[in-house]
Design an enzyme around this catalytic site. Structure first.
Site, mmCIF file in Angstrom:
data_model
loop_
_atom_site.group_PDB
_atom_site.id
_atom_site.type_symbol
_atom_site.label_atom_id
_atom_site.label_comp_id
_atom_site.label_asym_id
_atom_site.label_seq_id
_atom_site.Cartn_x
_atom_site.Cartn_y
_atom_site.Cartn_z
ATOM 1 N N LEU A 83 0.829 -1.210 0.000
ATOM 2 C CA LEU A 83 0.000 0.000 0.000
ATOM 3 C C LEU A 83 0.858 1.251 0.000
ATOM 4 O O LEU A 83 1.932 1.275 0.613
ATOM 5 C CB LEU A 83 -0.869 0.025 1.265
ATOM 6 C CG LEU A 83 -1.997 -0.981 1.370
ATOM 7 C CD1 LEU A 83 -2.545 -1.002 2.795
ATOM 8 C CD2 LEU A 83 -3.108 -0.644 0.391
ATOM 9 N N GLU A 173 -4.453 -10.773 7.504
ATOM 10 C CA GLU A 173 -3.291 -10.597 8.362
ATOM 11 C C GLU A 173 -3.347 -11.588 9.525
ATOM 12 O O GLU A 173 -4.372 -11.715 10.186
ATOM 13 C CB GLU A 173 -3.317 -9.159 8.908
ATOM 14 C CG GLU A 173 -2.010 -8.655 9.401
ATOM 15 C CD GLU A 173 -1.142 -8.004 8.323
ATOM 16 O OE1 GLU A 173 -1.453 -8.145 7.108
ATOM 17 O OE2 GLU A 173 -0.147 -7.378 8.700
ATOM 18 N N TYR A 225 -8.847 -9.257 4.929
ATOM 19 C CA TYR A 225 -9.106 -7.903 4.452
ATOM 20 C C TYR A 225 -9.323 -7.784 2.945
ATOM 21 O O TYR A 225 -9.640 -6.725 2.446
ATOM 22 C CB TYR A 225 -8.040 -6.914 4.910
ATOM 23 C CG TYR A 225 -6.608 -7.291 4.634
ATOM 24 C CD1 TYR A 225 -6.147 -7.457 3.337
ATOM 25 C CD2 TYR A 225 -5.716 -7.478 5.695
ATOM 26 C CE1 TYR A 225 -4.827 -7.795 3.091
ATOM 27 C CE2 TYR A 225 -4.402 -7.814 5.460
ATOM 28 C CZ TYR A 225 -3.956 -7.967 4.158
ATOM 29 O OH TYR A 225 -2.667 -8.316 3.921
ATOM 30 N N LYS A 290 -9.820 2.278 1.584
ATOM 31 C CA LYS A 290 -9.954 1.665 0.268
ATOM 32 C C LYS A 290 -11.216 2.213 -0.385
ATOM 33 O O LYS A 290 -12.257 2.273 0.273
ATOM 34 C CB LYS A 290 -10.105 0.144 0.399
ATOM 35 C CG LYS A 290 -8.944 -0.518 1.112
ATOM 36 C CD LYS A 290 -9.236 -1.971 1.430
ATOM 37 C CE LYS A 290 -8.091 -2.555 2.239
ATOM 38 N NZ LYS A 290 -8.409 -3.877 2.776
ATOM 39 N N CYS A 408 23.188 4.534 48.176
ATOM 40 C CA CYS A 408 22.266 5.498 47.579
ATOM 41 C C CYS A 408 23.082 6.542 46.812
ATOM 42 O O CYS A 408 24.019 7.115 47.367
ATOM 43 C CB CYS A 408 21.436 6.165 48.680
ATOM 44 S SG CYS A 408 20.428 7.540 48.062
ATOM 45 N N CYS A 411 22.474 10.044 48.974
ATOM 46 C CA CYS A 411 22.926 10.266 50.354
ATOM 47 C C CYS A 411 23.947 9.228 50.814
ATOM 48 O O CYS A 411 24.407 9.270 51.944
ATOM 49 C CB CYS A 411 21.727 10.283 51.304
ATOM 50 S SG CYS A 411 20.990 8.653 51.540
HETATM 51 S S1 IVH Z 1 -5.065 -4.299 2.007
HETATM 52 C C1 IVH Z 1 -3.955 -4.361 -2.232
HETATM 53 N N1 IVH Z 1 -5.976 -3.997 4.432
HETATM 54 O O1 IVH Z 1 -0.471 -3.803 5.146
HETATM 55 C C2 IVH Z 1 -3.933 -3.989 -0.815
HETATM 56 N N2 IVH Z 1 -3.661 -4.462 4.143
HETATM 57 O O2 IVH Z 1 1.316 -2.147 3.438
HETATM 58 C C3 IVH Z 1 -3.476 -5.080 0.041
HETATM 59 N N3 IVH Z 1 -2.402 -4.693 6.225
HETATM 60 O O3 IVH Z 1 0.825 -6.300 3.113
HETATM 61 C C4 IVH Z 1 -3.512 -4.807 1.455
HETATM 62 N N4 IVH Z 1 -4.101 -4.359 7.559
HETATM 63 O O4 IVH Z 1 -0.023 -6.983 5.397
HETATM 64 C C5 IVH Z 1 -4.892 -4.239 3.660
HETATM 65 N N5 IVH Z 1 -6.919 -3.752 6.538
HETATM 66 C C6 IVH Z 1 -5.847 -4.003 5.762
HETATM 67 C C7 IVH Z 1 -4.564 -4.263 6.306
HETATM 68 C C8 IVH Z 1 -3.492 -4.470 5.450
HETATM 69 C C9 IVH Z 1 -2.805 -4.637 7.470
HETATM 70 C C10 IVH Z 1 -1.008 -4.938 5.781
HETATM 71 C C11 IVH Z 1 -0.862 -6.055 4.789
HETATM 72 C C12 IVH Z 1 -0.155 -5.478 3.593
HETATM 73 C C13 IVH Z 1 0.424 -4.229 4.155
HETATM 74 C C14 IVH Z 1 0.511 -3.196 3.065
#
Ligand code: IVH
Length: 666
Positions: A83, A173, A225, A290, A408, A411
Site C-alpha cells: 500500500l 493478516e 481484508y 480503500k 544510595c 545520600c
Molecule cells: S489491504 C492491495 N488492508 O499492510 C492492498 N492491508 O502495506 C493489500 N495490512 O501487506 C492490502 N491491515 O499486510 C490491507 N486492513 C488491511 C490491512 C493491510 C494490514 C497490511 C498487509 C499489507 C500491508 C501493506
C-alpha cells in the site's frame, strides 16, 4: 452401530466448528473453554477408535505430527501488493482529491479499516476446504505455510454456507494478540526459551516455525481484508459487501471496519481508531482507506506495486530502536531505587524520548540491558517509555553487565532489599535529599495541599540551596529567601507566598494524603479522615484497629503504624500544625450527609470525570461500602463507558444500575 458412531462424530465435529465460529468470527462465545475442551476430547477419543471416520475438516486435524524439512515456495496466482502511505491530514486530502479528479466524482466513499500489524497471508480454499496457505514473500513468491496456518483456530478448515466458488483465495493478516504475546513471553522466560520483542515478531516467528505442533501452541488470530483469485464472478458492488460475505463463510473480519465519506470521514476514523488503539488487544500501525465501490476501484487500477484506490495512514510508531548512552538510578519518594536508561533521543509515538525506565534490578538482569546496547523502546499511550528488548547482534564487544550500586547515589546510605520486594531501597527516609525532594513535591501536589506555582524544579532548587528541609519549612519562607533564588522575580515570589498561605486551609483527607505515607492514596486517606476524624486518632490507633476500617488491610495498617512510629515524621506533623494548617471539622455523619449509608456499591467501566480512587472516595464519604465484584448483596452498580461482564451480571441479578451522571449529582 457404526452408522451411529459416524453420526455422533459428524455432529461433534460440526458442533465444535460452530462454537469456534461463534467465538472467533462473531465474537460471541456460546460455551466456556472448559466445555469446548471436554467435547474436543470426546471427539478425539472417538476418532482414535474409529479412524475411518476422521475427516480433514475435523478440529483434531489442525496439527500434524511431524516437523517439516523446510518451506516450499509458492508462486501467487495474482501478486500480493503493498500500500501507498499518507502521514498527514494534508496528504490524505491530496489523496482524496487526486482520486476524485481521476474518476470525476464529487465525493468518494471509502472502506476504513485498522491496519493490522502482523503478517500478510494468502489462504486458498478449494470446494470450501482449506488447501493452501502462503506468506506474502516478495509479493510474487511466498512460502508454503499451510501446516502452520491450519493450526490457527480462527481460520476455518471448511467454509460455511452454500454456493461457495470452487476456488477462493482469501487474504488477510495473521497477528498475535497482546495478551497472548505477554503470556507467551512470560512462559518462554520461565522455560529459558527465546522471547519476542513484540507481537508482530512473535507472529512472524510462529508462522516460520518448522514444527506445526509448536505453532499450534501460539495464540495467533487472523482477520481477512481482501480476496485474491476467485474461480467465478461474484457480483458484489462494494468492498465492504465482499468482506461481509467472507465473514458469512466463517472467516473473521475486523469489527472496526466501516464505510466513511471523503477525506473528512477518513480523518475522523483515523482519530477514533487512534483513541481506541491503546485499549485494543492487538497491535495496529495505522488505518487503511480503500475506495469502497468495486467499479471505481477497477477504473483507478494500480501503480507499480500498489493499488491506486487504497492507501495506508500510519500512526506514529509506538516502538523504535535507539542506543543506551548511560544507565542511572533514581531515588523515589519512598526510597525505591529505579534504574533509568538515558537514551540517544528517538521519536516514539510522536514524542521525543530520552529516558526509559528499566523498573528494577531483576528486570535489568532478566533483559541483560547494558550501556552501549541498541534496544527496542516502547511508549504506548501515556505510560512511561520502557526498554523492551536488547538487539544482541548490535552489542559492542567490550560491553559489561550493569551492576546496581550498593549505596544510595544521593545520600550514600547502604541500600537494602526488603523481604518480598523486587526493588532496592534507600532506608534513609527524609535524611536522604532525594526522598526529601520527592516528599515535598508530593506534599505540594494538586491532590495534596495543592500549592500553585511550586513546581518540581523549584522544590529541587530550594532543597539544594538549603532553604527547606521538610514540608513544614515551606511555611516559614519569606520574600527575601525566594528572591535570592535564581530566576525568581519579586512578583512570582509574592504569588508563591500567597499560594503557600492559602494552602494552609485544607481538608483532613488531603492533609493525610500529603504526608506521603506509603500505600495511603487518596481513597485510603479519605477513609482515615472520615472514620477517625483527626490526626491524633490515627496516630493512636493500633494496627488491629486500623484493619477494622473499610478497605484497610494488614499491609496498609502496618505502613501507617510505621509512619507514625518515626519520631522525625511526628516532628514534621507537629511543625505543620504549629504553622497553622487547619481543616474543617469532620462532622459526625447524619442520615442527610450520608445518603448511601449501608449501601454496597460496585464501580465498573471507565468514568470520565473521576479516577477510580476519587469515585470510591466520594461513595465512601457518603456512607457507602465499595465492593470489587457484583453479587446478590450489591445494592447499586455504577456503570461507566464500555462496562462489560459486571454490568451483565448486575442486570441478571436485578441490581440497580446507575451511570456517571448519577455519581456526579450526589
Ligand atoms: S489491504 C492491495 N488492508 O499492510 C492492498 N492491508 O502495506 C493489500 N495490512 O501487506 C492490502 N491491515 O499486510 C490491507 N486492513 C488491511 C490491512 C493491510 C494490514 C497490511 C498487509 C499489507 C500491508 C501493506
Amino acid at each position: 452401530m457404526s452408522e451411529d458412531i459416524k453420526k455422533t462424530i459428524e455432529e461433534l465435529r460440526s458442533q465444535l466448528n460452530d462454537y469456534a465460529y461463534h467465538y472467533y468470527v462473531l465474537d460471541e462465545p456460546v460455551i466456556s473453554d472448559v466445555q469446548y475442551d471436554k467435547l474436543y476430547q470426546q471427539l478425539l477419543e472417538l476418532e482414535k477408535n474409529y479412524p475411518e471416520f476422521i475427516s480433514s475438516d475435523s478440529p483434531t486435524q489442525r496439527v500434524g505430527d511431524k516437523p517439516l524439512d523446510g518451506f516450499k515456495q509458492i508462486k501467487h496466482e495474482a501478486p500480493m501488493l503493498s500500500l501507498g502511505n499518507v502521514f498527514t491530514e494534508t496528504e490524505l486530502i491530496e489523496f482524496d482529491n487526486r482520486l476524485m479528479d481521476l474518476v470525476q466524482v464529487g465525493e468518494i466513499e471509502y472502506s476504513a479499516e485498522p491496519k493490522l500489524d502482523g503478517l500478510a497471508v494468502s489462504i486458498v480454499y478449494e470446494k470450501g476446504k482449506l488447501k493452501q496457505a502462503a506468506t506474502r514473500g516478495d509479493g510474487n513468491v511466498g512460502e508454503d505455510i499451510t501446516a502452520n496456518v491450519k493450526t490457527i483456530k480462527a481460520i476455518p478448515l471448511l467454509l460455511r454456507g452454500n454456493n461457495i466458488p470452487d476456488k477462493l483465495e482469501v487474504r488477510g493478516e495473521v497477528i498475535m494478540t497482546r495478551s497472548g504475546f505477554n503470556e507467551y513471553n512470560r512462559q518462554a522466560e520461565l522455560l529459558g526459551e527465546k522471547t519476542f520483542a513484540n507481537p508482530r515478531n512473535a507472529a512472524a516467528g510462529s508462522l516460520r516455525q518448522l514444527d506445526p505442533r509448536k505453532t499450534a501452541k501460539r495464540p495467533l488470530m487472523f482477520y481477512a481484508y481482501s480476496l485474491g483469485v476467485v474461480s467465478q464472478e461474484l457480483n458484489f458492488e462494494s468492498h465492504i459487501e465482499t468482506l461481509e460475505w467472507v465473514k458469512s463463510l466463517g472467516i473473521p473480519v475486523n469489527n472496526l471496519n466501516q464505510t466513511v465519506m471523503s477525506a473528512k470521514g477518513c480523518q475522523q476514523f483515523y482519530q477514533m481508531v487512534g483513541e481506541k488503539r491503546p485499549s485494543l488487544n492487538y497491535d495496529i500501525d495505522g488505518v487503511v482507506y480503500k475506495v469502497n465501490n468495486l467499479q471505481l476501484q477497477k477504473k483507478l487500477g494500480f501503480v507499480t506495486k500498489s493499488p491506486r484506490w487504497a492507501t495506508a495512514h500510519k500512526f506514529p510508531a509506538e516502538e523504535a530502536t535507539t542506543v543506551i548512552e548511560n544507565i542511572e538510578v533514581q531515588v523515589g519518594r519512598t526510597g525505591s531505587i529505579t534504574p533509568v536508561a538515558r537514551l540517544q533521543p528517538v521519536v516514539v509515538g510522536g514524542v521525543t524520548v530520552t529516558n526509559a525506565t528499566l523498573h528494577n534490578e531483576d528486570e535489568i538482569r532478566r533483559k541483560d540491558v547494558r550501556v552501549g546496547d541498541t534496544v527496542f523502546v516502547r511508549r504506548a499511550g501515556d505510560v512511561i517509555p520502557e526498554v523492551v528488548k536488547v538487539v544482541l547482534q548490535k552489542r559492542p564487544e567490550n560491553s559489561q553487565p550493569f551492576i546496581m550500586p550498593i549505596h544510595c547515589p544521593v545520600c550514600e546510605t547502604l541500600l537494602v532489599k526488603l523481604e518480598g520486594e523486587a526493588v532496592l531501597r534507600c532506608p534513609a527516609g527524609l535524611y536522604c535529599d532525594a526522598q526529601r525532594k520527592e516528599a515535598i513535591k508530593h506534599f505540594a501536589s494538586r491532590k495534596a495541599l495543592d500549592i500553585e506555582g511550586l513546581g518540581d524544579k523549584l522544590v529541587e532548587l530550594m532543597v539544594d540551596e538549603g532553604l527547606i528541609k521538610t514540608p513544614a519549612d515551606l511555611f516559614h519562607l519569606n520574600q527575601q529567601d525566594l528572591i535570592n533564588l535564581e530566576r525568581m522575580a519579586e512578583k512570582s515570589a509574592n504569588n508563591l507566598l500567597q499560594s503557600i498561605e492559602s494552602s494552609k486551609h485544607t481538608q483532613l483527607d488531603k492533609f493525610i494524603y500529603a504526608l506521603g505515607i506509603r500505600e495511603v492514596g487518596e481513597a485510603t486517606a479519605m477513609t482515615l479522615a472520615n472514620q477517625l476524624k483527626s490526626v491524633e486518632a490515627i496516630e493512636d490507633s493500633t494496627a488491629e484497629q486500623l484493619e477494622e476500617l473499610p478497605d484497610i488491610g494488614p499491609i496498609v495498617a502496618k505502613r501507617i503504624r510505621q509512619f507514625f512510629a518515626d519520631k522525625h515524621n511526628l516532628k514534621v506533623i507537629q511543625q505543620l500544625l504549629d504553622a497553622d494548617i487547619t481543616w474543617d471539622k469532620i462532622e459526625t455523619p447524619t442520615a442527610d450527609s450520608q445518603p448511601l449509608l449501608g449501601k454496597t456499591i460496585v464501580l465498573t467501566g471507565s468514568l470520565s470525570q473521576f479516577t477510580r480512587a476519587t469515585a470510591k472516595a466520594k461513595l465512601i464519604k457518603l456512607g457507602a461500602k465499595v465492593a470489587g465484584s457484583v453479587s446478590k448483596n450489591t445494592d447499586i452498580l455504577v456503570a461507566g463507558e464500555n462496562a462489560g461482564s459486571k454490568l451483565t451480571k448486575a442486570e441478571k441479578l436485578g441490581v440497580e444500575v446507575r451511570d456517571e451522571d448519577w455519581l456526579l449529582g450526589l
